[in-house]
Design a protein around this motif. Structure first.
Motif, PDB file in Angstrom:
ATOM      1  N   MET A 204      32.419   1.774  47.753  1.00  0.00           N
ATOM      2  CA  MET A 204      32.463   2.659  46.585  1.00  0.00           C
ATOM      3  C   MET A 204      31.124   3.387  46.469  1.00  0.00           C
ATOM      4  O   MET A 204      30.107   2.783  46.134  1.00  0.00           O
ATOM      5  CB  MET A 204      32.735   1.824  45.331  1.00  0.00           C
ATOM      6  CG  MET A 204      33.000   2.666  44.118  1.00  0.00           C
ATOM      7  SD  MET A 204      33.703   1.751  42.716  1.00  0.00           S
ATOM      8  CE  MET A 204      32.806   0.231  42.695  1.00  0.00           C
ATOM      9  N   LYS A 205      31.091   4.692  46.788  1.00  0.00           N
ATOM     10  CA  LYS A 205      29.854   5.478  46.744  1.00  0.00           C
ATOM     11  C   LYS A 205      29.894   6.409  45.537  1.00  0.00           C
ATOM     12  O   LYS A 205      30.856   7.163  45.357  1.00  0.00           O
ATOM     13  CB  LYS A 205      29.705   6.321  48.021  1.00  0.00           C
ATOM     14  CG  LYS A 205      29.775   5.518  49.308  1.00  0.00           C
ATOM     15  CD  LYS A 205      28.442   4.931  49.649  1.00  0.00           C
ATOM     16  CE  LYS A 205      28.512   4.163  50.963  1.00  0.00           C
ATOM     17  NZ  LYS A 205      27.332   3.339  51.175  1.00  0.00           N
ATOM     18  N   SER A 206      28.861   6.372  44.715  1.00  0.00           N
ATOM     19  CA  SER A 206      28.810   7.247  43.550  1.00  0.00           C
ATOM     20  C   SER A 206      27.370   7.332  43.055  1.00  0.00           C
ATOM     21  O   SER A 206      26.691   6.313  42.923  1.00  0.00           O
ATOM     22  CB  SER A 206      29.731   6.687  42.459  1.00  0.00           C
ATOM     23  OG  SER A 206      29.257   6.987  41.186  1.00  0.00           O
ATOM     24  N   SER A 207      26.928   8.556  42.783  1.00  0.00           N
ATOM     25  CA  SER A 207      25.556   8.744  42.304  1.00  0.00           C
ATOM     26  C   SER A 207      25.343   8.061  40.963  1.00  0.00           C
ATOM     27  O   SER A 207      24.310   7.427  40.729  1.00  0.00           O
ATOM     28  CB  SER A 207      25.258  10.238  42.156  1.00  0.00           C
ATOM     29  OG  SER A 207      25.312  10.854  43.400  1.00  0.00           O
ATOM     30  N   SER A 208      26.338   8.183  40.066  1.00  0.00           N
ATOM     31  CA  SER A 208      26.171   7.592  38.728  1.00  0.00           C
ATOM     32  C   SER A 208      26.112   6.062  38.813  1.00  0.00           C
ATOM     33  O   SER A 208      25.346   5.422  38.093  1.00  0.00           O
ATOM     34  CB  SER A 208      27.282   8.056  37.796  1.00  0.00           C
ATOM     35  OG  SER A 208      28.525   7.829  38.393  1.00  0.00           O
ATOM     36  N   LEU A 209      26.919   5.495  39.712  1.00  0.00           N
ATOM     37  CA  LEU A 209      26.882   4.033  39.886  1.00  0.00           C
ATOM     38  C   LEU A 209      25.509   3.605  40.423  1.00  0.00           C
ATOM     39  O   LEU A 209      24.921   2.619  39.949  1.00  0.00           O
ATOM     40  CB  LEU A 209      27.989   3.593  40.857  1.00  0.00           C
ATOM     41  CG  LEU A 209      28.070   2.092  41.161  1.00  0.00           C
ATOM     42  CD1 LEU A 209      28.384   1.295  39.897  1.00  0.00           C
ATOM     43  CD2 LEU A 209      29.122   1.807  42.224  1.00  0.00           C
ATOM     44  N   ALA A 210      24.999   4.383  41.368  1.00  0.00           N
ATOM     45  CA  ALA A 210      23.684   4.078  41.941  1.00  0.00           C
ATOM     46  C   ALA A 210      22.593   4.142  40.870  1.00  0.00           C
ATOM     47  O   ALA A 210      21.730   3.256  40.786  1.00  0.00           O
ATOM     48  CB  ALA A 210      23.366   5.053  43.076  1.00  0.00           C
ATOM     49  N   VAL A 211      22.665   5.171  40.019  1.00  0.00           N
ATOM     50  CA  VAL A 211      21.665   5.307  38.936  1.00  0.00           C
ATOM     51  C   VAL A 211      21.791   4.132  37.963  1.00  0.00           C
ATOM     52  O   VAL A 211      20.797   3.530  37.554  1.00  0.00           O
ATOM     53  CB  VAL A 211      21.845   6.666  38.198  1.00  0.00           C
ATOM     54  CG1 VAL A 211      20.984   6.718  36.943  1.00  0.00           C
ATOM     55  CG2 VAL A 211      21.501   7.820  39.133  1.00  0.00           C
ATOM     56  N   GLY A 212      23.039   3.804  37.622  1.00  0.00           N
ATOM     57  CA  GLY A 212      23.288   2.675  36.709  1.00  0.00           C
ATOM     58  C   GLY A 212      22.700   1.376  37.249  1.00  0.00           C
ATOM     59  O   GLY A 212      22.041   0.626  36.515  1.00  0.00           O
ATOM     60  N   LEU A 213      22.923   1.123  38.522  1.00  0.00           N
ATOM     61  CA  LEU A 213      22.394  -0.105  39.140  1.00  0.00           C
ATOM     62  C   LEU A 213      20.861  -0.071  39.194  1.00  0.00           C
ATOM     63  O   LEU A 213      20.207  -1.103  39.009  1.00  0.00           O
ATOM     64  CB  LEU A 213      22.981  -0.281  40.546  1.00  0.00           C
ATOM     65  CG  LEU A 213      24.459  -0.710  40.583  1.00  0.00           C
ATOM     66  CD1 LEU A 213      25.047  -0.512  41.976  1.00  0.00           C
ATOM     67  CD2 LEU A 213      24.604  -2.168  40.152  1.00  0.00           C
ATOM     68  N   GLY A 214      20.305   1.125  39.425  1.00  0.00           N
ATOM     69  CA  GLY A 214      18.847   1.265  39.431  1.00  0.00           C
ATOM     70  C   GLY A 214      18.261   0.954  38.056  1.00  0.00           C
ATOM     71  O   GLY A 214      17.256   0.239  37.936  1.00  0.00           O
TER      72      GLY A 214
END
Lengths: 290, 66
Positions: free
Chosen positions: B1-11
């Motif tokens: 599952m690739k997503s910029s918003s998910l990546a930002v959220g996890l960061g």
């Protein structure tokens, strides 16, 4: 605790830690059954057990030293790249995912767990429950073998139909990792529940044992390292305890070698029956104060 | 599952875990601990590990350019 008692518990802990029979249960039960005078609720007893676990973790690190080098390298490579390309990178991430639930539950359940150490009755009861769990795991595994129509094949051929540790799913790795928290109850075996969880996830017995041993290492090591300052500050005989930890490590190394060989074709049943018998015998001995 | 918003959220989650780790390490935070005073290194290490895991997950979730 005398030196002889410390060494005995060290040997016992190391020998039973990796067998699916609960080392903690044995470490709580046997001194009680032998009427040893030291108190298991003593503040120095838990760090002592942790020091013994540190011996076990060292043994596992030595046993899997080559694999750990590959796993650690794989972790950093995959973490920086943001992708897993090799089996070792996948195994590194599986171990991370499996370790987190156990670490979270261990840290937040610590005080409750320590209060359970005091009762050998609870340890004996949980030992019986552990035995039932082992038998249940094998019952489910046999069902899976029947469904795959493997009944007529030899044990080696049956095992070959199941997966290696690197092929376990991330969800299953997290569940197997969470199962480790059950082992904070004296009498429930960490290796037993994780090997059983691995079997349910479709691993070969030997691979389930390998995944269990790899998964246990960071948790045992981490808990041990964090408890060591407490051991030094509580005025306990550190040299004697260290000798016991070394003995524990040697016994754990021998146990791991034996088990990896045993699980090429062996099952959990004998350990299940042993736990039920030992738990019931301990309950009877404790009840009648023998 | 690739997503910029998910990546930002996890960061962001990783940063929160780091803050929690520091607060436990200096003894400011006492929630879910067995004693009510002093630093809690075990909790601090746990949240540091969770922070690392969050950053690793964020990097996995980040869409990769070819």
């Amino acid at each position: 605790m005398s030196l002889a008692q410390a060494l005995f518990i060290g040997l016992l802990q190391g020998a039973t830690e990796l067998f699916p029979v609960s080392s903690l249960g044995h470490a709580v039960l046997i001194p009680s059954l032998l009427h040893w005078s030291f108190r298991q609720s003593d503040p120095s007893f838990v760090p002592f057990l942790v020091l013994l676990h540190l011996g076990t973790a060292t043994a596992l690190l030595i046993l899997y030293r080559d694999q750990w080098v590959v796993i650690i390298r794989g972790f950093f490579t995959a973490a920086i790249r943001g992708q897993m390309k090799t089996d070792s990178e996948r195994l590194a991430m599986l171990l991370l995912v499996g370790t987190i639930p156990a670490a979270v539950l261990g840290v937040f359940l610590e005080s409750r767990i320590k209060s359970l150490f005091a009762s050998p009755y609870e340890a004996a009861g949980f030992l019986v429950a552990n035995g039932v769990l082992m038998l249940a795991f094998e019952l489910l595994r046999r069902r899976a073998e029947r469904q795959a129509a493997l009944s007529g094949e030899s044990r080696g051929e049956q095992e070959a139909h199941f997966a290696t540790a690197e092929r376990i799913s991330f969800r299953a790795a997290a569940l197997v990792g969470a199962c480790q928290a059950l082992a904070f109850l004296p009498g429930i075996s960490r290796s037993g529940v994780t090997i059983g969880g691995g079997l349910l996830a479709g691993l070969r017995h030997q691979e389930a044992a390998r995944f269990s041993f790899l998964l246990a290492t960071p948790v045992i090591l981490g808990a041990g390292v964090l408890e060591v300052p407490q051991l030094f500050s509580s005025g306990v005989p550190v040299a004697e305890y260290l000798a016991a930890a070394v003995l524990s490590g040697v016994a754990a190394y021998a146990s791991a070698r034996f088990l990896l060989r045993y699980f090429r074709s062996g099952r959990l049943d004998p350990y299940g029956w042993y736990c039920i018998a030992a738990g019931l015998a301990a309950l009877a001995l404790l009840h009648f104060s023998l | 599952m690739k997503s910029s918003s998910l990546a930002v959220g996890l960061g962001v989650l990783g940063v929160i875990f780091i803050i929690l780790a520091v607060l436990y390490a200096i003894g400011v935070l006492q929630i879910l601990t067995s004693t009510t005073s002093g630093p809690h290194y075990k909790h601090a290490v746990l949240f540091a590990v969770l922070a690392v895991a969050s950053f690793v997950a964020a990097n996995f979730a980040r869409p990769k350019t070819a």
